[in-house]
Design a protein around this motif. Structure first.
Motif: not given
Ligand SMILES: Nc1ncnc2c1ncn2[C@@H]1O[C@H](COP(=O)(O)OP(=O)(O)O)[C@@H](O)[C@H]1O
Ligand SMILES: [Mg+2]
Lengths: 249, 244
Positions: B18-36
């Motif tokens: 489980k991610p340490d901090k949900g908000s950080v996970f979402i932020k990373q996800l958005v970055i990767d999503f945009r990139y992909l």
């Protein structure tokens, strides 16, 4: 204070650290010196828990840290700042985002509070107006400063620096050394510095541990190191033309 | 080989905590999503458009027997695009593009000690770096694949109509005949599995690099080779399991 007790570490049967015991004192710059390959980085990695030790233990103000896992390890780590050899800034983040990173992870402060803290620590390392620059856009000396700022953002009790002035010109190297030493005194951190730079040794070596082929060969301060009769240490200290000339005066 | 699989499983197991901090996970996800997303869509559109056209033309060329009905060309194009080309070939192309970049990005972070830095800050680096990438690929690749199907079928239609091989009506008739919604489900299941293979193998290869920039390059190449082989093997297994 950090106590290192009888630490040994091998890689594939090759013993890199041999029964090392020493202490790193609070409010002082504690130096680990030695030739390249003598085991400085491995010792530091054992201290910060990136490597498990084979034998011995490491205590942070009486709390056993070596080979801890999970939440217990994390609690001690929150009190540590680490400056890696190349700075290890996140290169997809700006200077501000890099320094803010530990704050995002460990605090619930508002963005404004975090910004204020970022600017405060950037001022401590004498950096202004670079908040929106990326690591690739700033000089090596500035990268080290940003990395120091990131390392002290959470007010650590312990600061570890692996070759903080490697790759820097002598002048910038001195500035970085002085900065670390000032911050150590100001915030009363227990600071551990790996170096093979004799200039740093003489300038900021309040407590010095000399590693020779994975063994703790000598301990003392920057005065003692000039007067030592220990042969290997002498070879190390007076290995450059400059220091040899000084000696023969 | 066995120890490599063991290491892979350990890294992926770490990543799925489980991610340490949900908000950080979402932020990373958005970055990767945009990139992909932004970076692959043009390539996928281009390749799908042309391949759709080529498949349709080849089918038309191969069956110029007057006894074979014209709608069969549309039907064959549809089957090939949906069942195999879009899910498998596009996934392989994404391996070359996205997989290699994931491996080299994470590998560079490893050799420059950025991963060590994350770890001493008390962050689980596998989780922080790899999980968002796996998640993004598993969500985004199916979208890309459906897009590829649409563009490919359009390409087929355009190619045969403009060359006068088949009438528009007959081609569209073929697209609509023997419509089996399960073929889409099958394609999407394959895509999701392939996306997991792509992102997890690339993430693992990058994460475990030792050395310098040469090793990062090697890891990136290995990530592409290993995931491509795995995708083909799983293609066979899944086809056997789902279609028979
Ligand atoms: N992860 C590792 N695996 C195997 N050997 C290692 C590893 N890390 C360091 N070593 C070896 O340990 C010795 C000491 O290395 P190190 O601590 O990096 O030296 P330095 O004093 O220059 O920092 C070297 O001989 C090095 O090859
Ligand atoms: Mg070193």
């Amino acid at each position: 204070m950090i106590e290192v007790k009888n630490i040994s570490k091998s890689f594939d049967g090759q013993e890199v650290l041999k029964n090392i015991s020493t202490t790193f004192e609070k409010g002082k710059t504690n130096l680990i010196i030695g030739q390249s390959g003598s085991g400085k980085t491995v010792l530091m990695k054992c201290c910060i828990g990136l490597l498990d030790t084979d034998e011995g233990e490491i205590k942070f103000d009486g709390r056993r840290f070596s080979n801890l896992k999970g939440i217990n390890q994390k609690n001690v780590r929150k009190e540590m700042g680490v400056l890696f050899q190349g700075g290890a800034l996140f290169d997809s983040y700006t200077v501000e985002e890099n320094v803010m990173f530990p704050l995002n992870m460990f605090t619930d402060n508002t963005l404004e509070e975090k910004r204020a803290r970022v600017n405060e620590v950037l001022t401590h390392v004498n950096l202004e107006n670079v908040n929106s620059k990326f690591p690739a856009e700033i000089s090596g000396g500035m990268i080290k400063r940003v990395a120091i700022a990131r390392a002290i953002a959470l007010n650590p009790k312990y600061l570890f620096c692996d070759e903080p002035n490697s790759g820097l010109d002598p002048k910038t190297a001195e500035v970085i050394d002085e900065l670390i030493s000032e911050l150590t005194e100001k915030f009363q951190m227990t600071t551990v510095i790996n170096t093979h730079d004799m200039n740093s040794v003489l300038q900021i070596g309040q407590k010095i541990a000399y590693l020779y082929k994975g063994q703790l060969w000598w301990e003392g301060d920057h005065q003692g190191i000039l007067e030592t009769t220990n042969e290997e240490l002498n070879d190390f200290v007076f290995s450059t033309e400059l220091t040899r000339r000084l000696k023969h005066r | 080989m066995i120890s490599e699989i063991g290491k892979y499983l350990m890294v992926i197991f770490q990543a799925f905590k489980k991610p340490d901090k949900g908000s950080v996970f979402i932020k990373q996800l958005v970055i990767d999503f945009r990139y992909l997303g932004v970076s692959s869509i043009g390539l996928v559109a281009f390749i799908s458009l042309f391949t759709g056209g080529i498949i349709a033309l080849q089918t038309a060329y191969n069956i110029d027997n007057p006894l074979v009905p014209m709608w069969l060309i549309g039907y064959t194009t549809k089957q090939m695009m949906i069942l195999e080309f879009s899910p498998t070939i596009i996934s392989l192309i994404l391996v070359g593009k996205v997989g290699s970049s994931i491996a080299s990005e994470i590998g560079t972070m490893r050799v420059t000690q950025q991963i060590d830095a994350l770890e001493v800050m008390g962050i689980n680096p596998a989780n922080y770096l790899i999980l968002p990438k796996i998640t993004a690929a598993m969500i985004y690749n199916p979208i890309l694949i459906v897009f590829s199907m649409g563009v490919g079928l359009f390409g087929g239609w355009f190619a045969v109509v403009i060359t006068g091989q088949v009438t528009s009506v007959a081609f569209v008739d073929g697209l609509q005949s023997f419509w089996d919604p399960f073929s889409i489900t099958y394609a999407l299941i394959k895509t999701v599995v392939f996306a997991f293979i792509l992102a997890s193998v690339a993430g693992y290869k990058g994460f475990t690099v030792q050395g310098g920039s040469v090793e990062v390059g090697k890891a990136s190449t290995q990530a592409v080779v290993i995931s491509s082989v795995l995708i083909i093997i799983f293609d066979l297994l899944l086809t056997q399991m789902l279609l028979t």
